[in-house]
Every structure is written in structure tokens, then in C-alpha cells.
Design a protein around this motif. Sequence first.
Motif, short mmCIF file in Angstrom:
data_model
loop_
_atom_site.label_atom_id
_atom_site.label_comp_id
_atom_site.label_asym_id
_atom_site.label_seq_id
_atom_site.Cartn_x
_atom_site.Cartn_y
_atom_site.Cartn_z
N LYS A 42 0.83 -1.21 0.00
CA LYS A 42 0.00 0.00 0.00
C LYS A 42 0.86 1.25 0.00
O LYS A 42 0.58 2.22 -0.71
CB LYS A 42 -0.92 0.01 1.22
N ILE A 43 1.92 1.22 0.81
CA ILE A 43 2.77 2.41 0.91
C ILE A 43 3.53 2.63 -0.40
O ILE A 43 3.55 3.73 -0.94
CB ILE A 43 3.74 2.27 2.11
N TYR A 44 4.10 1.55 -0.93
CA TYR A 44 4.89 1.68 -2.15
C TYR A 44 3.99 2.08 -3.35
O TYR A 44 4.36 2.95 -4.14
CB TYR A 44 5.64 0.38 -2.46
N THR A 45 2.83 1.44 -3.47
CA THR A 45 1.92 1.77 -4.58
C THR A 45 1.51 3.24 -4.51
O THR A 45 1.48 3.95 -5.53
CB THR A 45 0.66 0.87 -4.56
N SER A 46 1.21 3.71 -3.29
CA SER A 46 0.81 5.12 -3.11
C SER A 46 1.93 6.05 -3.57
O SER A 46 1.69 7.03 -4.27
CB SER A 46 0.49 5.41 -1.64
N ILE A 47 3.16 5.74 -3.15
CA ILE A 47 4.30 6.60 -3.53
C ILE A 47 4.52 6.53 -5.04
O ILE A 47 4.67 7.56 -5.71
CB ILE A 47 5.59 6.17 -2.78
N ASP A 82 13.42 5.08 -3.31
CA ASP A 82 14.18 6.00 -2.43
C ASP A 82 13.24 6.61 -1.38
O ASP A 82 13.59 6.67 -0.20
CB ASP A 82 14.80 7.14 -3.25
N ILE A 83 12.08 7.06 -1.82
CA ILE A 83 11.15 7.71 -0.89
C ILE A 83 10.57 6.67 0.09
O ILE A 83 10.40 6.96 1.27
CB ILE A 83 10.04 8.46 -1.66
N PHE A 84 10.34 5.46 -0.41
CA PHE A 84 9.87 4.38 0.46
C PHE A 84 10.89 4.13 1.57
O PHE A 84 10.56 4.02 2.76
CB PHE A 84 9.68 3.12 -0.40
N GLN A 85 12.17 4.08 1.19
CA GLN A 85 13.23 3.84 2.18
C GLN A 85 13.34 5.01 3.16
O GLN A 85 13.42 4.81 4.37
CB GLN A 85 14.56 3.62 1.46
N LEU A 139 -0.58 2.94 9.91
CA LEU A 139 -0.52 3.12 8.46
C LEU A 139 -0.81 4.56 8.02
O LEU A 139 -0.05 5.13 7.22
CB LEU A 139 -1.47 2.13 7.76
N PRO A 140 -1.89 5.20 8.52
CA PRO A 140 -2.10 6.61 8.13
C PRO A 140 -0.91 7.49 8.49
O PRO A 140 -0.57 8.40 7.73
CB PRO A 140 -3.34 7.02 8.93
N TRP A 141 -0.28 7.21 9.63
CA TRP A 141 0.89 8.00 10.04
C TRP A 141 2.05 7.81 9.04
O TRP A 141 2.66 8.78 8.59
CB TRP A 141 1.31 7.56 11.46
N VAL A 142 2.32 6.56 8.68
CA VAL A 142 3.41 6.29 7.73
C VAL A 142 3.10 6.94 6.38
O VAL A 142 3.98 7.53 5.74
CB VAL A 142 3.65 4.77 7.55
N LEU A 143 1.84 6.86 5.96
CA LEU A 143 1.46 7.44 4.67
C LEU A 143 1.57 8.97 4.69
O LEU A 143 1.90 9.58 3.67
CB LEU A 143 0.05 7.00 4.28
N ARG A 144 1.32 9.56 5.84
CA ARG A 144 1.50 11.02 5.94
C ARG A 144 2.97 11.38 5.76
O ARG A 144 3.31 12.35 5.08
CB ARG A 144 1.00 11.52 7.31
N ILE A 145 3.85 10.57 6.39
CA ILE A 145 5.30 10.81 6.23
C ILE A 145 5.67 10.68 4.75
O ILE A 145 6.37 11.53 4.19
CB ILE A 145 6.11 9.81 7.09
N ALA A 146 5.19 9.60 4.12
CA ALA A 146 5.52 9.36 2.70
C ALA A 146 5.00 10.52 1.83
O ALA A 146 5.71 11.02 0.95
CB ALA A 146 4.90 8.04 2.25
N HIS A 147 3.79 10.93 2.11
CA HIS A 147 3.17 12.01 1.34
C HIS A 147 3.99 13.30 1.47
O HIS A 147 4.25 13.99 0.49
CB HIS A 147 1.74 12.20 1.84
N SER A 164 15.46 -5.02 2.70
CA SER A 164 16.64 -5.44 3.47
C SER A 164 17.38 -4.23 4.02
O SER A 164 17.84 -4.24 5.17
CB SER A 164 17.60 -6.24 2.59
N SER A 165 17.51 -3.18 3.19
CA SER A 165 18.22 -1.96 3.64
C SER A 165 17.52 -1.34 4.85
O SER A 165 18.18 -0.90 5.79
CB SER A 165 18.27 -0.92 2.52
N ILE A 166 16.20 -1.33 4.80
CA ILE A 166 15.43 -0.74 5.91
C ILE A 166 15.65 -1.55 7.18
O ILE A 166 15.93 -1.00 8.26
CB ILE A 166 13.93 -0.69 5.54
N LEU A 167 15.57 -2.88 7.07
CA LEU A 167 15.73 -3.73 8.26
C LEU A 167 17.16 -3.66 8.78
O LEU A 167 17.38 -3.65 10.01
CB LEU A 167 15.31 -5.17 7.94
N ASP A 168 18.13 -3.56 7.87
CA ASP A 168 19.54 -3.42 8.30
C ASP A 168 19.73 -2.10 9.04
O ASP A 168 20.43 -2.05 10.05
CB ASP A 168 20.47 -3.43 7.07
N TYR A 169 19.11 -1.04 8.52
CA TYR A 169 19.23 0.27 9.17
C TYR A 169 18.69 0.19 10.60
O TYR A 169 19.29 0.70 11.54
CB TYR A 169 18.45 1.33 8.37
N SER A 170 17.54 -0.48 10.74
CA SER A 170 16.94 -0.59 12.07
C SER A 170 17.84 -1.36 13.03
O SER A 170 18.03 -0.95 14.18
CB SER A 170 15.58 -1.30 11.95
#
Lengths: 196, 74
Positions: A33-38, A50-53, A75-83, B63-69
Motif C-alpha cells: 500500500k505504501i509503495y503503490t501510493s508513492i 528511495d522515498i519508500f526507504q 498506516l495513516p501515520w506512515v502514509l502522511r510521512i511518505a506524502h 533489506s536496507s530498511i531492516l539493516d538500518y533498524s
Amino acid sequence: MNRKLISDQDLVNLYVSGQESALEELVGRHKSKIYTSIYLLVKDSYLAEDIFQDTFIKVINTLKAGKYNEEGKFLPWVLRIAHNLVIDHFRKEKRTPIVTNTDGFDIFEVLGFVEESIEDKMLREQGHNELRRLIQLLPEEQKEVLIMRHYGDLSFKEIADLTNVSINTALGRMRYALNNLRKMMNQKEYSYRQAM
Amino acid sequence: MVQTFTQNDIIKALYHELPASEMVHLEEQLENDTEIQNNFEDLNVLKLKLDSLVLEPSMSVISSILDYSRSYKK
């Protein structure tokens, strides 16, 4: 304990208390959901990754610092950060997204289809590419609400708060987005029929 | 009393945000009004098409995200 039965909030608590595996479950649960939205906002698979990471780096920093206070709304919190990161990106670039459908074809995977023939797979991919293209043709405000509601699972109230509009405006934008998509799809079908 | 629904109510219903009591009335109206019923069904079909468009990030970024954590230091 079966992690699939644990709520997001309990996973957050487990992660904050030091259980790294809880983050893996949270990422796995919401990554699509997060990646598709981004992706639908930036239209570039490399930039979307990059933005997902960066989104999850912010999530990790906040959680590890004990600053998370969005109980029950992970999830809404994470999506706000992504947005917000998407908006930051376009501000830095000083441009609006450019419509393109040439990127990312080979690295995205569409879930939920098994044992299909090569022809079926091609038809499905063509259908998805076309749908992605039509979503990109929507006016920005309509596309934004569509992505946040449909792929981000944000409620219309949350979208209204996030975009500083009334709920009726958010609902109206969604209505126009769906109706416009439907019209574009019908027009395309009509064109095909005329050409045959 | 005949309750009428706005187009925005239809969108709320489509995304399960219409209160259950109102949903009952909407379903009654859908049964009696072919135009609204067709519109609702068309929107549901479109929603299913949108559902099928699900994209995935690569395993390397996960993997990068989990490694960072794991390597995070306060």
C-alpha cells in the motif's frame, strides 16, 4: 505467537521494546500500500524506492526515539510521512510530476495471479499499464485523493485533514476521479470498437 | 419517509464509510432505482480494477530498511 493476529499498535510496542522482528512484520504488512501510493504519485520506480526507504528511516528514527504518539493509526501515520516526502521532493525539484508510462515495468510485481498463460499475463500487464496511465491523466487533486483513499487506506476524514479541505470536498474529488476514470475507460473501449 | 442519497454518500458506501443504519436505506434505494444501482455496480467494477493494481518494492530496499533498524544507535 502468531504475528499476523497482532495489531499494528502491539507490533509497534514490541518493536519499541526491542523486538526487531516486529518491524519486519509491519513492513511486510503495509509495504504494498505504501509503495503503490508513492509510485503512483512520483511515477518513477527508482525514486519511489528511495522515498519508500526514507519514509521507513523516519519511522524507525521516530519509534526508536520514543516519539511515536499516533496510537492505533500506524498506516495513516506512515502514509502522511511518505506524502510529505513526496511533496518535499517536488518542491526541491520545483516541478510537477510529468506523465510517463515507460518506467518501472520490469520491477513491479502484481500480486494475486497464479497459473496464468503468457497471453493472459500480457493482457493483464497491458491492462495495468493502461490503468496506471489513466490515473496519471487525472487532475492532481483528484489523483491525490484517489491514491490516498484507495491505496493508502486513509479515511475521507483523514484525507480532508491532511489536505486542508472539507470532507465533502475530499469526497467530491474522489467522485470526480472515479467518474473521470470510468469515462476514459469507456472512451477507450469505444475507440477500439470503432477501429475494428 | 423516503431518504435520498447524495453522490458523495454513494462514494462513502463504496468505501464502507457510510454508517450501517444509512447503508440499509441505501440498499433499499438501490433495489428500487435501476439508475443508481447501475452506477453503484459500475463503480464497484472500477474499484476491483484498481484493487488489482498493486505494486511491490524490491527485496533489496526492504533489506536496507531492516539493516538500518538493526544497526540504529541512539
